[in-house]
Design a protein around this motif. Structure first.
Motif, PDB file in Angstrom:
ATOM      1  N   HIS A   1     -15.181 -29.499   2.456  1.00 55.58           N
ATOM      2  CA  HIS A   1     -16.029 -29.837   3.603  1.00 55.58           C
ATOM      3  C   HIS A   1     -16.520 -31.277   3.553  1.00 55.58           C
ATOM      4  O   HIS A   1     -17.501 -31.623   4.224  1.00 55.58           O
ATOM      5  CB  HIS A   1     -17.225 -28.889   3.676  1.00 55.58           C
ATOM      6  CG  HIS A   1     -16.854 -27.454   3.921  1.00 55.58           C
ATOM      7  ND1 HIS A   1     -16.319 -27.016   5.108  1.00 55.58           N
ATOM      8  CD2 HIS A   1     -16.922 -26.367   3.109  1.00 55.58           C
ATOM      9  CE1 HIS A   1     -16.090 -25.716   5.037  1.00 55.58           C
ATOM     10  NE2 HIS A   1     -16.436 -25.300   3.832  1.00 55.58           N
ATOM     11  N   LEU A   2     -15.857 -32.134   2.785  1.00 56.50           N
ATOM     12  CA  LEU A   2     -16.276 -33.524   2.707  1.00 56.50           C
ATOM     13  C   LEU A   2     -16.006 -34.257   4.016  1.00 56.50           C
ATOM     14  O   LEU A   2     -15.063 -33.938   4.752  1.00 56.50           O
ATOM     15  CB  LEU A   2     -15.556 -34.231   1.555  1.00 56.50           C
ATOM     16  CG  LEU A   2     -15.923 -33.768   0.143  1.00 56.50           C
ATOM     17  CD1 LEU A   2     -15.092 -34.512  -0.886  1.00 56.50           C
ATOM     18  CD2 LEU A   2     -17.416 -33.958  -0.133  1.00 56.50           C
ATOM     19  N   GLN A   3     -16.819 -35.284   4.282  1.00 52.34           N
ATOM     20  CA  GLN A   3     -16.705 -36.047   5.514  1.00 52.34           C
ATOM     21  C   GLN A   3     -15.639 -37.148   5.391  1.00 52.34           C
ATOM     22  O   GLN A   3     -15.263 -37.559   4.288  1.00 52.34           O
ATOM     23  CB  GLN A   3     -18.049 -36.693   5.855  1.00 52.34           C
ATOM     24  CG  GLN A   3     -19.199 -35.727   6.015  1.00 52.34           C
ATOM     25  CD  GLN A   3     -20.516 -36.452   6.215  1.00 52.34           C
ATOM     26  OE1 GLN A   3     -20.555 -37.653   6.528  1.00 52.34           O
ATOM     27  NE2 GLN A   3     -21.619 -35.733   6.041  1.00 52.34           N
ATOM     28  N   GLN A   4     -15.206 -37.605   6.539  1.00 58.25           N
ATOM     29  CA  GLN A   4     -14.310 -38.762   6.590  1.00 58.25           C
ATOM     30  C   GLN A   4     -15.172 -40.017   6.450  1.00 58.25           C
ATOM     31  O   GLN A   4     -15.856 -40.427   7.372  1.00 58.25           O
ATOM     32  CB  GLN A   4     -13.541 -38.799   7.900  1.00 58.25           C
ATOM     33  CG  GLN A   4     -12.539 -39.950   7.984  1.00 58.25           C
ATOM     34  CD  GLN A   4     -11.779 -39.950   9.295  1.00 58.25           C
ATOM     35  OE1 GLN A   4     -12.133 -39.230  10.211  1.00 58.25           O
ATOM     36  NE2 GLN A   4     -10.742 -40.748   9.397  1.00 58.25           N
TER      37      GLN A   4
ATOM     38  N   ALA B   1     -19.779 -37.064  -3.840  1.00 58.74           N
ATOM     39  CA  ALA B   1     -20.274 -38.262  -4.526  1.00 58.74           C
ATOM     40  C   ALA B   1     -21.719 -38.103  -4.979  1.00 58.74           C
ATOM     41  O   ALA B   1     -22.230 -38.949  -5.719  1.00 58.74           O
ATOM     42  CB  ALA B   1     -20.150 -39.475  -3.602  1.00 58.74           C
ATOM     43  N   HIS B   2     -22.372 -37.017  -4.573  1.00 56.66           N
ATOM     44  CA  HIS B   2     -23.737 -36.760  -5.024  1.00 56.66           C
ATOM     45  C   HIS B   2     -23.795 -36.515  -6.526  1.00 56.66           C
ATOM     46  O   HIS B   2     -24.828 -36.773  -7.155  1.00 56.66           O
ATOM     47  CB  HIS B   2     -24.313 -35.540  -4.291  1.00 56.66           C
ATOM     48  CG  HIS B   2     -24.808 -35.842  -2.914  1.00 56.66           C
ATOM     49  ND1 HIS B   2     -26.124 -36.076  -2.629  1.00 56.66           N
ATOM     50  CD2 HIS B   2     -24.143 -35.956  -1.733  1.00 56.66           C
ATOM     51  CE1 HIS B   2     -26.274 -36.310  -1.341  1.00 56.66           C
ATOM     52  NE2 HIS B   2     -25.078 -36.240  -0.765  1.00 56.66           N
TER      53      HIS B   2
ATOM     54  N   LEU C   1     -25.688 -42.298   0.332  1.00 55.43           N
ATOM     55  CA  LEU C   1     -25.612 -40.848   0.518  1.00 55.43           C
ATOM     56  C   LEU C   1     -26.830 -40.304   1.260  1.00 55.43           C
ATOM     57  O   LEU C   1     -27.037 -39.089   1.310  1.00 55.43           O
ATOM     58  CB  LEU C   1     -25.493 -40.163  -0.854  1.00 55.43           C
ATOM     59  CG  LEU C   1     -24.285 -40.589  -1.699  1.00 55.43           C
ATOM     60  CD1 LEU C   1     -24.357 -39.957  -3.081  1.00 55.43           C
ATOM     61  CD2 LEU C   1     -22.980 -40.218  -1.013  1.00 55.43           C
ATOM     62  N   ARG C   2     -27.603 -41.203   1.861  1.00 56.28           N
ATOM     63  CA  ARG C   2     -28.846 -40.800   2.518  1.00 56.28           C
ATOM     64  C   ARG C   2     -28.588 -39.796   3.636  1.00 56.28           C
ATOM     65  O   ARG C   2     -29.343 -38.831   3.799  1.00 56.28           O
ATOM     66  CB  ARG C   2     -29.553 -42.040   3.077  1.00 56.28           C
ATOM     67  CG  ARG C   2     -30.852 -41.720   3.826  1.00 56.28           C
ATOM     68  CD  ARG C   2     -31.452 -42.978   4.408  1.00 56.28           C
ATOM     69  NE  ARG C   2     -31.736 -43.954   3.366  1.00 56.28           N
ATOM     70  CZ  ARG C   2     -31.867 -45.256   3.571  1.00 56.28           C
ATOM     71  NH1 ARG C   2     -31.690 -45.744   4.786  1.00 56.28           N
ATOM     72  NH2 ARG C   2     -32.141 -46.067   2.567  1.00 56.28           N
ATOM     73  N   ASP C   3     -27.540 -40.011   4.414  1.00 52.69           N
ATOM     74  CA  ASP C   3     -27.279 -39.150   5.573  1.00 52.69           C
ATOM     75  C   ASP C   3     -26.195 -38.112   5.303  1.00 52.69           C
ATOM     76  O   ASP C   3     -25.729 -37.451   6.232  1.00 52.69           O
ATOM     77  CB  ASP C   3     -26.868 -40.013   6.775  1.00 52.69           C
ATOM     78  CG  ASP C   3     -27.961 -40.982   7.179  1.00 52.69           C
ATOM     79  OD1 ASP C   3     -29.140 -40.576   7.115  1.00 52.69           O
ATOM     80  OD2 ASP C   3     -27.640 -42.132   7.541  1.00 52.69           O
ATOM     81  N   GLU C   4     -25.817 -37.962   4.056  1.00 45.57           N
ATOM     82  CA  GLU C   4     -24.775 -36.988   3.720  1.00 45.57           C
ATOM     83  C   GLU C   4     -25.333 -35.923   2.789  1.00 45.57           C
ATOM     84  O   GLU C   4     -25.899 -36.237   1.740  1.00 45.57           O
ATOM     85  CB  GLU C   4     -23.584 -37.674   3.023  1.00 45.57           C
ATOM     86  CG  GLU C   4     -22.481 -36.686   2.624  1.00 45.57           C
ATOM     87  CD  GLU C   4     -21.403 -37.313   1.756  1.00 45.57           C
ATOM     88  OE1 GLU C   4     -20.831 -36.599   0.914  1.00 45.57           O
ATOM     89  OE2 GLU C   4     -21.161 -38.529   1.908  1.00 45.57           O
ATOM     90  N   LYS C   5     -25.173 -34.679   3.188  1.00 49.58           N
ATOM     91  CA  LYS C   5     -25.592 -33.579   2.332  1.00 49.58           C
ATOM     92  C   LYS C   5     -24.515 -33.304   1.282  1.00 49.58           C
ATOM     93  O   LYS C   5     -23.330 -33.486   1.527  1.00 49.58           O
ATOM     94  CB  LYS C   5     -25.834 -32.315   3.167  1.00 49.58           C
ATOM     95  CG  LYS C   5     -27.006 -32.416   4.132  1.00 49.58           C
ATOM     96  CD  LYS C   5     -27.194 -31.109   4.897  1.00 49.58           C
ATOM     97  CE  LYS C   5     -28.372 -31.202   5.857  1.00 49.58           C
ATOM     98  NZ  LYS C   5     -28.558 -29.929   6.613  1.00 49.58           N
ATOM     99  N   GLU C   6     -24.964 -32.847   0.126  1.00 49.51           N
ATOM    100  CA  GLU C   6     -24.008 -32.462  -0.910  1.00 49.51           C
ATOM    101  C   GLU C   6     -23.169 -31.286  -0.410  1.00 49.51           C
ATOM    102  O   GLU C   6     -23.699 -30.330   0.160  1.00 49.51           O
ATOM    103  CB  GLU C   6     -24.742 -32.076  -2.190  1.00 49.51           C
ATOM    104  CG  GLU C   6     -23.812 -31.721  -3.333  1.00 49.51           C
ATOM    105  CD  GLU C   6     -24.569 -31.362  -4.600  1.00 49.51           C
ATOM    106  OE1 GLU C   6     -23.942 -30.794  -5.503  1.00 49.51           O
ATOM    107  OE2 GLU C   6     -25.776 -31.650  -4.667  1.00 49.51           O
TER     108      GLU C   6
END
Length: 684
Positions: free
Chosen positions: A468-471, A438-439, A458-463
């Protein structure tokens, strides 16, 4: 052997060592062929050296030493273009500068070969490094092969893929002009022309005039304009006609009697399409690939996301226990189209350009041989360079596959209507069910509106990459919305088939190439959700069984389609499912061959799941040190870890059989290893 080669000692002792080396392990055949090619070259026998180098290349497409052998042997034989190809490969991957003396009259073809070798295996017609001669000498930059034939090497086919602009019910010249503006712009190439729609169509240059011979049935020919508003004249017994072509745009013409075609500019023409049905064929065969559709997620929602698919395919077969071989599209698409595991097709590393061996017959080639008019109606061009799509007469593609499914459904129905007098094989590859970070990817409208700011943050999610995307809520909503949209849009095609074809006049196969990790938190690359894929069939020779729980793999699509339509499938890794007249498979194989990650493999039986991986990374050539492997076994019903020695022995034997071509037996070509020091660190 390596010590002798390093000392240039290609004597009788070297040959004796080579015989022992060949006898030691059957898996040493490829390395042995390379060593013998080195021996023959050292003694000046370039013909024998080339013979054995090509034997090795048939099994191993990526090897620095082998590329250098092929470069030198081709150059010695006068095949400048092939020498340039392998010289460029060595430069691109291992930084060995190209040092060839290329005659002026061979320069254009050699530049194309260099462009291919410096490129990648994906995103035709983009050229990752288009080589040209400028005032500064030979330079390379990103560009787009457009308004020209895609470069080909080593083939003498009459018709070749031409890179045109897809034009449909719009001003004829505009898309061609747009393509001419951006084709040499590195910036436009970098974004694949803003996801421009290309028409990669097989053509032959017929000069300024040619004759279309009509024997027993009418034919349709396609003509692509070589300039703006190109005038074309037709002449036959009925009289004459004149029309105009758009720049780099394809137009079809129906010829009912022998016709002369002429123009003041070159005529680029397709092979004649015979308008005739055969009782040995279906009228319509359609393969639909819904990229990234996780079937386990559909099951967990009790199939409520896909009511139209369930209603339609319950009158065929829905394989409810189906798994992909790879975790992402590039190798998975090749697996489906060839019925071969990645180590056998050698299509697993998109950083390098090479093509399938000619003896490998893809699904589209089988269909073409049966007499079908074969069209890739919508896709992402992943198989345009590597040969997995080479049986198609036409490919309408976006490099990034961003066209929504409803557009593809419209194209299919229009195509079925237009070519209703002939037998068609149509492939559609849609990405509505595929997730991206989503970045940098625009979210669906409903996801934008329905989720609040915290859910979208998206502050706590790295591209990251899709595997390897998160749930997270954002990805779950996005994916489920995509699945529902696909089901809604494909309902139009399902209704059309039922209304216009008898059950034995069509075959529809719908499948996915992999799943998605966002429905679980396992962290395992080849998780149930990542590998659980869709596979369903209905129509010609498909029994009406509905949901079946038989284990199936992506390599099984090839024999399943072959059994229904009557083409050979004995030289593939796939298994014909029991419900189609074959035998049940004991286990499925999923694997990740993604340099420089570890080689990872997952074996699934009805009861157990074996997860194994190499300690070190896999090299560019698709091999890894499997002297030791991490291995864990779990029950599939409750996830409990299994410690039984007999079950471990069972899976260890399977691993040894399935990984023979992957295991480098603790050895590696030293130059390749030295070129990747960061890859070959000490084992954990």
């Amino acid at each position: 052997m390596l010590d002798y080669a390093a000392g240039n000692k290609y004597d009788d002792d070297f040959l004796q060592l080579l015989i022992e080396f060949w006898q030691l392990l059957p898996e040493n055949e490829t390395e042995g062929n390379i060593f013998y090619a080195m021996y023959a070259k050292a003694h000046g026998n370039y013909e024998v050296a080339l013979e054995y180098a090509l034997k090795a290349y048939a099994k191993r497409k990526i090897n620095w030493t082998l590329w250098c052998l092929l470069r030198d042997c081709y150059y010695a034989s006068g095949n400048i273009e092939m020498a340039a190809l392998f010289a460029a490969k060595a430069d691109k991957l291992y930084n060995e500068p190209v040092n060839l003396d290329i005659p002026q009259d061979r320069l254009d073809k050699a530049l194309n070969a260099l462009s291919l070798g410096m490129g990648r295996g994906i995103y035709a017609p983009v050229a990752y490094t288009r080589m040209r001669i400028t005032s500064q000498g030979m330079t390379g930059d990103r560009a787009i092969f457009a308004g020209e034939f895609l470069p080909t090497l080593g083939t003498d086919d009459e018709y070749h893929l031409f890179s045109a602009a897809y034009v449909e019910t719009e001003l004829q010249d505009d898309k061609g002009k747009l393509l001419s503006f951006m084709k040499d712009s590195p910036e436009m190439s970098f974004i694949s022309g803003g996801d421009f729609t290309y028409d990669l169509i097989k053509l032959a240059d017929r000069g300024n005039s040619f004759q279309v011979d009509i024997e027993d049935v009418p034919v349709v020919i396609g003509l692509v304009g070589s300039e703006e508003h190109q005038q074309v004249d037709f002449s036959c017994k009925q009289g004459t006609a004149t029309t105009y072509l758009g720049l780099w745009a394809n137009s079809f013409f129906r010829c009912e009697e022998t016709t002369e075609v002429s123009s003041t500019k070159p005529l680029l023409c397709t092979a004649p399409i015979r308008l005739q049905h055969s009782p040995k064929r279906c009228k319509a065969v359609i393969n639909v690939l819904l990229d990234g559709l996780c079937w386990r997620a559909v099951q967990e929602r009790d199939y409520e996301l896909v009511p139209n698919l369930m209603e339609f395919f319950r009158q065929g077969i829905i394989f409810n226990n189906h798994y992909s071989v790879s975790e992402y599209t590039y190798p998975s698409l090749a697996t489906i189209e060839t019925g071969l595991y990645p180590q056998h097709s050698q299509i697993f590393n998109d950083k390098v350009y090479h093509t399938l061996n000619r003896e490998v017959k893809t699904i589209s080639e089988r269909m073409h041989d049966l007499g079908y008019y074969c069209v890739n109606i919508m896709g992402d061009s992943a198989g345009g360079y590597n040969g997995t799509m080479r049986g198609y007469d036409r490919m309408i593609v976006n490099c990034c596959g961003g066209t929504p499914l409803y557009v593809g459904i419209e194209r299919i129905i229009n195509h079925l209507e237009a070519f209703s007098e002939t037998d068609q094989f149509i492939f559609l590859h849609a990405s509505d069910t595929h997730l991206w970070s989503a970045h940098n990817y625009q979210l669906p409208l409903a996801t934008q509106v329905k989720l609040d700011l915290q859910q979208r943050s998206l502050r706590d999610e790295k591209e990251n990459t899709s595997v390897h995307l998160q749930q997270r809520d954002i990805y779950r909503h996005w994916n489920e919305q995509g699945i529902k949209n696909c089901d809604t849009n494909i309902a139009r095609l399902l209704a059309y088939l039922k209304q216009n074809y008898a059950e034995d006049e069509y075959l529809l196969t719908l499948y996915s190439d992999h799943g998605s990790p966002i429905y679980g938190n396992s962290g395992y690359l080849l998780s149930e959700h990542q590998n659980s894929a869709a596979f369903m069939m209905r129509g010609h020779n498909v029994p009406q069984l509905g949901l079946v729980e038989e284990l199936t793999s992506a390599v099984d699509l090839y024999p399943a389609i072959g059994a229904c339509l009557g083409f050979e499938f004995d030289k593939v890794d796939g298994n014909l499912p029991e419900v189609l007249g074959g035998q049940k498979r004991d286990y499925t194989v999923s694997m990740s061959m993604y340099p420089p990650s570890p080689y990872t493999i997952c074996l699934r039986t009805e009861e157990y799941e074996c997860q194994a991986a190499s300690y070190g990374c896999i090299d560019e050539d698709g091999r890894a040190d499997l002297t030791e492997m991490k291995m864990d076994i779990y029950r599939r019903d409750n996830g409990a870890k299994v410690e039984s020695s007999s079950i471990k022995d069972y899976f260890m034997y399977i691993l040894q059989q399935e990984c023979k071509e992957i295991d480098n037996n603790g050895t590696q070509w030293p130059d390749m290893k030295a070129a990747r020091p960061e890859w070959f660190e000490q084992k954990e």
